[in-house]
Design an enzyme around this catalytic site. Structure first.
Site, PDB file in Angstrom:
ATOM      1  N   GLN A  18       0.849  -1.194   0.000  1.00 32.69           N
ATOM      2  CA  GLN A  18       0.000   0.000   0.000  1.00 32.69           C
ATOM      3  C   GLN A  18       0.882   1.241   0.000  1.00 32.69           C
ATOM      4  O   GLN A  18       1.757   1.373   0.852  1.00 32.69           O
ATOM      5  CB  GLN A  18      -0.859  -0.025   1.265  1.00 32.69           C
ATOM      6  CG  GLN A  18      -1.822   1.128   1.395  1.00 32.69           C
ATOM      7  CD  GLN A  18      -2.463   1.160   2.778  1.00 32.69           C
ATOM      8  OE1 GLN A  18      -2.040   0.454   3.689  1.00 32.69           O
ATOM      9  NE2 GLN A  18      -3.478   1.986   2.946  1.00 32.69           N
ATOM     10  N   GLY A  19       0.646   2.146  -0.958  1.00 34.98           N
ATOM     11  CA  GLY A  19       1.382   3.405  -1.003  1.00 34.98           C
ATOM     12  C   GLY A  19       0.449   4.564  -0.717  1.00 34.98           C
ATOM     13  O   GLY A  19      -0.058   5.220  -1.633  1.00 34.98           O
TER      14      GLY A  19
ATOM     15  N   SER B   2       4.052  -2.006   4.481  1.00 32.50           N
ATOM     16  CA  SER B   2       4.385  -3.407   4.780  1.00 32.50           C
ATOM     17  C   SER B   2       4.438  -4.179   3.479  1.00 32.50           C
ATOM     18  O   SER B   2       3.712  -3.856   2.547  1.00 32.50           O
ATOM     19  CB  SER B   2       3.324  -4.072   5.650  1.00 32.50           C
ATOM     20  OG  SER B   2       2.754  -3.166   6.527  1.00 32.50           O
TER      21      SER B   2
ATOM     22  N   GLU C  31     -10.251  -1.845   4.880  1.00 30.03           N
ATOM     23  CA  GLU C  31      -9.161  -2.152   5.800  1.00 30.03           C
ATOM     24  C   GLU C  31      -9.720  -2.302   7.204  1.00 30.03           C
ATOM     25  O   GLU C  31      -9.434  -3.247   7.912  1.00 30.03           O
ATOM     26  CB  GLU C  31      -8.114  -1.034   5.761  1.00 30.03           C
ATOM     27  CG  GLU C  31      -6.975  -1.264   6.750  1.00 30.03           C
ATOM     28  CD  GLU C  31      -5.923  -0.164   6.725  1.00 30.03           C
ATOM     29  OE1 GLU C  31      -6.287   0.998   6.464  1.00 30.03           O
ATOM     30  OE2 GLU C  31      -4.756  -0.480   6.976  1.00 30.03           O
TER      31      GLU C  31
ATOM     32  N   GLU D  10      -6.200   8.616  17.512  1.00 26.47           N
ATOM     33  CA  GLU D  10      -6.729   9.987  17.510  1.00 26.47           C
ATOM     34  C   GLU D  10      -7.686  10.184  16.332  1.00 26.47           C
ATOM     35  O   GLU D  10      -8.766  10.770  16.479  1.00 26.47           O
ATOM     36  CB  GLU D  10      -5.581  11.002  17.427  1.00 26.47           C
ATOM     37  CG  GLU D  10      -4.745  11.103  18.705  1.00 26.47           C
ATOM     38  CD  GLU D  10      -3.819   9.911  18.949  1.00 26.47           C
ATOM     39  OE1 GLU D  10      -3.541   9.156  17.990  1.00 26.47           O
ATOM     40  OE2 GLU D  10      -3.384   9.722  20.093  1.00 26.47           O
TER      41      GLU D  10
END
Lengths: 321, 384
Positions: free
Chosen positions: B126-127, B161, B244, B367
């Site tokens: 994932q970018g 990752s 996700e 947060e």
């Protein structure tokens, strides 16, 4: 796996919420809580008329023949409304342990009951007729005689039962274990109702109260506490519904589920109320604002049958041996 | 309400449990025999899962999925955790790239990519995050300049990752240099073997390099690799993040359950009735049940309405903090020996505890998650 209430149960929830919001707005709860009696005896006939007392009592004994999940809906809604009256004492503690001939009078609203679970303090002693106590391994019904005590939560006052009163044997003392499990599940549900209501009041306040020219809910120091309150309340709700289902199904996990739900949900209700008081500022600290009534009930629940560490010790014994 | 498995769910659970007993290789459950050997075994295991139909379980049959209900996905993850077997290694492909392609991709893209995600033939990364765009993804600056039938990509991504072994990358770019914020972004599928892609490992506080930086220098990406419309990448990226977080709950809870079980075993040997430790372990047990049950409530909601319920937003927040508490508690149970990398458990808890600090940062910081609950669930005014 289906973790939802049926349409009929949801309907019961809507009806209960509407009716209780009408009968018990915060001013009315405050008036009753600060009165000598602590409740409105006329309300009992109305609950009986609605069929709420005998929800899980078999039809032969005059009940609706439903189960603990329907009662669960009512415990949550009555907690949310802070209903002052011996519903918990009568329905969660005593009623299912009574012989059928005694149940009928209860369902019809003629008699109210409580129980002495593990000591001398009895919820609602002053406003019930009879109390279940353990005596020599037996379940014994005694008259509700004793000393009415002043309590922090004046919507559910405790009393100290007089010892030695003549009693009637109605079963054996194994009833108390079932009673405790039901009581914990019911109180966990009440705690969820309380936490939910305290959160709603606080969200509303954070949206409308302005300081520094902005609604205070825009500040993350405020909003993140409310997000945490929401998260905790949902987690407590999941445990409480699990406990309710286990009680309804007489599942093997009922004891540990009820202990987990009661300990967690009561801690959550207390914390959510504390956050609510903080976010309301000075207003939340006044006698006039209803928040302290929720806070006191949450603490009542936390203390009943032992503070949450007592239930956690029970769970530790189950998982660690 | 019925918290038992349905007969059909019982059948699936029994099937999965039996299959796992017969098929888990010892290289994956015993002590690790070196990173490369482990990676190879993991890759083989992923292919095996795929051959058995356990990858892309909920994906449509027409693209090689099993078209199974979400409850099967939950059961599979629970059973994998019970057996202490790793999940399919293509977590980014299965959990993020695949669902995004299913939702927004062209038929050609679905045919080209989905099958190879399931078989682990192609691994994805994932970018999204950049040095100056972490929680604030709309600040992303990696540029994609259209030249004929190609985009030319320049920029830097990080916290990626699997990038060091990945074949493909889901990349969020800014295709309109004049644009700011959510407009002018384009979502690309980028070949990690293309010229101009460079991956550098990022060593983290555990000492290992699980994450990477990716540098893109004049990387040519054909326009057919755009997902959704050019300039509409933000909406596509939101789909990825929704997936996700939606599919994460059960996997995370399952991993927490494994850790709690290990902690209980450790505590039985070590705590000798210490009431404070017993209380804290009971507390974590309750927290885990609350999380597990909340996932089930969210799943019921998803199955009944097709939409994830608001209770699902709690899952990752709760899991990350629970995992941090639990792993620290395990170190306390170990006592002073907890400082040894080669003590009891051969560094397992030390690694888990340090790694857990990433849990409240990755996949949406706590947060940001609290902001999401405040704004979208509670309806409080936006803070930004």
């Amino acid at each position: 796996m289906d973790f939802s209430f049926t349409e009929e149960q949801e309907q019961l929830r809507r009806e209960a919420r509407t009716l209780l919001a009408d009968r018990y707005p915060p001013e009315r709860v405050a008036e009753l809580a600060d009165s000598a009696e602590g409740w409105d005896p006329a309300s009992w006939g109305e609950l009986a008329g609605l069929g709420w007392i005998g929800v899980s009592v078999p039809e032969e004994a005059g009940g609706a023949g439903l189960g603990f999940l329907e009662e669960a809906v009512l415990f949550e809604e009555l907690g949310r409304a802070l209903y002052p009256g011996p519903y918990f004492s009568t329905v969660a503690l005593a009623l299912p342990e009574l012989p059928a001939e005694l149940q009928r009078d209860v369902v019809e609203g003629k008699t109210r009951w409580s129980a002495s679970l593990d000591g001398s303090l009895v919820p609602d002693l002053a406003i019930v007729d009879r109390v279940l106590v353990a005596r020599d391994g037996k379940l014994v019904a005694v008259p509700a005689e004793g000393e009415a005590l002043e309590t922090m939560d004046s919507t559910r006052r405790l009393g100290r039962i007089a010892h030695g009163a003549e009693g009637e044997e109605v079963g054996d003392a194994s009833a108390f274990e079932r009673m405790r499990v039901r009581a914990f599940a019911a109180l966990a549900l009440e705690a969820v109702g309380i936490a939910q209501r305290a959160l709603e009041l606080t969200v509303e306040h954070a949206k409308t109260r302005e300081q520094f020219g902005k609604p205070i809910g825009i500040y993350q120091a405020v909003s993140h506490r409310l997000s945490d309150s929401y998260a905790m309340t949902e987690l407590a709700r999941s445990l409480s519904y699990w406990a309710a289902w286990c009680v309804a199904e007489q599942d093997d996990e009922a004891r540990v589920a009820a202990a987990a739900a009661k300990s967690y949900a009561s801690d959550v209700a207390v914390t959510v109320c504390e956050y609510a008081i903080q976010v309301h500022g000075g207003t939340g600290f006044t006698w006039e604002h209803p928040l302290h009534r929720y806070y006191k009930r949450a603490q009542w629940i936390q203390s009943y049958g032992g503070y949450p560490a007592v239930q956690r010790a029970e769970i530790a014994a189950a998982i660690l041996g | 309400m019925d918290l038992r498995d349905t007969p059909e769910e019982v059948a699936f659970r029994t099937e999965v449990r039996g299959w796992l007993e017969a098929n888990i290789p010892t290289e994956l459950t015993g002590p690790r025999s070196g990173e490369e050997a482990y990676a190879r075994a993991w890759h083989d295991w992923s292919r095996k899962l795929s051959d058995a139909g356990y990858a892309g379980l909920t994906w449509p049959k027409e693209y090689g999925g099993s078209g199974a209900p979400y409850s099967h996905q939950a059961i599979l993850l629970e059973e994998l955790a019970r057996a202490e077997a790793p999940q399919h290694m293509g977590v980014i492909g299965l959990g993020m790239a695949g669902p995004t392609i299913i939702a927004h991709g062209t038929d050609a893209q679905k045919t080209r990519y989905l099958q190879k995600i399931m078989t682990a033939e192609e691994i994805w990364c994932q970018g999204f995050s950049e040095p100056d765009a972490g929680s604030d993804l709309a600040a992303a600056r990696t540029s994609a300049r259209l030249e004929g039938d190609h985009f030319v990509v320049d920029g830097q991504k990080l916290w990626s990752s699997f990038a060091h072994i990945a074949d493909w990358c889901i990349l969020v770019t800014r295709s309109d240099p004049e644009s700011t914020k959510h407009a002018g972004m384009t979502y690309l599928l980028v070949d990690m073997h293309a010229p101009g892609v460079e991956v550098r490992p990022l060593r983290q506080i555990t000492g290992e390099a699980e994450f990477n930086e990716i540098f893109f220098t004049a990387v040519r990406v054909p326009v057919e690799n755009v997902v959704g419309e050019i300039g509409q990448g933000w909406a596509v990226a939101m789909t990825t993040l929704l997936h996700e977080r939606a599919t994460l709950g059960f996997a995370l809870t399952a991993s927490l359950e494994v850790n709690l079980r290990k902690l209980i075993t450790l505590a039985r040997e070590r705590t000798e009735g210490d009431p404070i430790l017993r209380d804290r372990i009971a507390r974590e047990w309750i927290e885990l049940q609350a999380l597990r049950l909340t996932n089930y409530r969210a799943l019921t909601q998803l199955i009944k309405t097709g939409m994830p319920g608001p209770e699902g937003s709690v899952s990752k927040l709760q899991w990350s903090e629970a995992n941090q508490r639990l792993t620290k508690l395990a170190l306390e149970v170990l006592g002073p020996e907890a400082q040894l990398w080669n003590g009891d458990g051969a560094g397992y808890w030390q690694y888990q505890q340090l790694r857990s600090r990433g849990n409240t940062i990755e996949a949406g910081t706590s947060e940001i998650l609290r902001n999401i609950i405040a704004e979208r669930v509670l309806g409080l005014p936006r803070s930004r």
